[in-house]
Structures are given as structure tokens and as C-alpha cells.
Design a protein around this motif. Sequence first.
Motif, short mmCIF file in Angstrom:
data_model
loop_
_atom_site.label_atom_id
_atom_site.label_comp_id
_atom_site.label_asym_id
_atom_site.label_seq_id
_atom_site.Cartn_x
_atom_site.Cartn_y
_atom_site.Cartn_z
N SER A 36 0.88 -1.13 0.00
CA SER A 36 0.14 0.13 -0.04
C SER A 36 0.80 1.21 -0.03
N ILE A 37 1.80 1.26 0.81
CA ILE A 37 2.75 2.31 0.93
C ILE A 37 3.53 2.56 -0.58
N LYS A 38 4.00 1.58 -1.13
CA LYS A 38 4.50 1.71 -2.35
C LYS A 38 3.74 2.18 -3.44
N ALA A 51 9.07 14.41 -6.00
CA ALA A 51 10.06 13.37 -6.17
C ALA A 51 10.54 12.60 -4.89
N TYR A 52 10.01 13.13 -3.81
CA TYR A 52 10.40 12.79 -2.54
C TYR A 52 9.11 12.47 -1.53
N PRO A 53 8.72 11.26 -1.78
CA PRO A 53 7.20 10.90 -0.91
C PRO A 53 7.96 10.78 0.71
N ALA A 109 13.02 5.91 -4.20
CA ALA A 109 11.60 5.78 -3.60
C ALA A 109 10.91 4.40 -4.25
N GLN A 110 11.26 4.10 -5.43
CA GLN A 110 10.97 2.83 -6.00
C GLN A 110 11.31 1.53 -5.29
N ASP A 111 12.50 1.43 -4.44
CA ASP A 111 12.81 0.42 -3.60
C ASP A 111 12.67 0.56 -2.11
#
Length: 131
Positions: A36-38, A51-53, A109-111
Motif C-alpha cells: 500500500s505504501i509503495k 519526487a520525494y514522498p 523511492a521505488q525501492d
Amino acid sequence: MEMEEWFGASRNSEDESQKSSPLKSLKIDLDYYSDSIKEISLEIMAEGLSAYPIFIAHQHVVNVGEPILDHVELKTNWSINASTFEEFVESNIIKEDRKDAFIKKYKRAQDFMCLFVVVPEGANFVFYPYK
């Protein structure tokens, strides 16, 4: 700071070392919340919001970000709010003179989920890998 650094044995009094760290329950909840977070992190970036959640992990009411996962509703230990680097700068949680340093430390952020973990002793940023 890596999540594992938060789970080490207490070096303080014997009583403290026998207490269970609330951060152990955070790890369990983060593994449960990971997908869910991803998904929300990718949405924040895809919609051009940031670009920075940043995700705020807390057990009490906080006034930063938007609630996305409620511990009472989900019968877990931690709630999660979604926010952004920009909101943290506007709220002065990240000081102007620390912006560049934060961006340099920010992990892909993808990882990794970027968490601002709020506990009674204070708060700190942690990067935790998605499952």
C-alpha cells in the motif's frame, strides 16, 4: 538511519533492555503495509506532487501529512500518514539549510519507503525496503 539500527539491544538500564521496543511492532506493520505504501509513493511521484514522498509512522495524532493507514481501523500498532519533502520544508521540519543534505541521503523511492518515525522520545528519518 537504517531500520536495523533502531532494533539493537538497549545499552541503558537492565529494565529498559527487558522492555520490548515499539519499533519491533513497526517493522511488522511496515511489512504488512508495504504494498500500500509503495503504491501511494508511486502515485505521488506519477502525479507530479513530489519526487520525494515521505511517510509518517506514528501511534498518536500527528498534524503532518494525510492519514492513509489507520492502526485502529486495521487493528495494527502504527498509523501511517503520507506527505512530501515539500510539506516538510514548508512545515520547517526540514530546515532550509538541510534540504540538499536530505535529498542526497534520500534513497530510491521505488525501492525504499522514506519514513519519519515519531516516538515519545522524538522523531527520525528511516529508509525501509519494500517487501
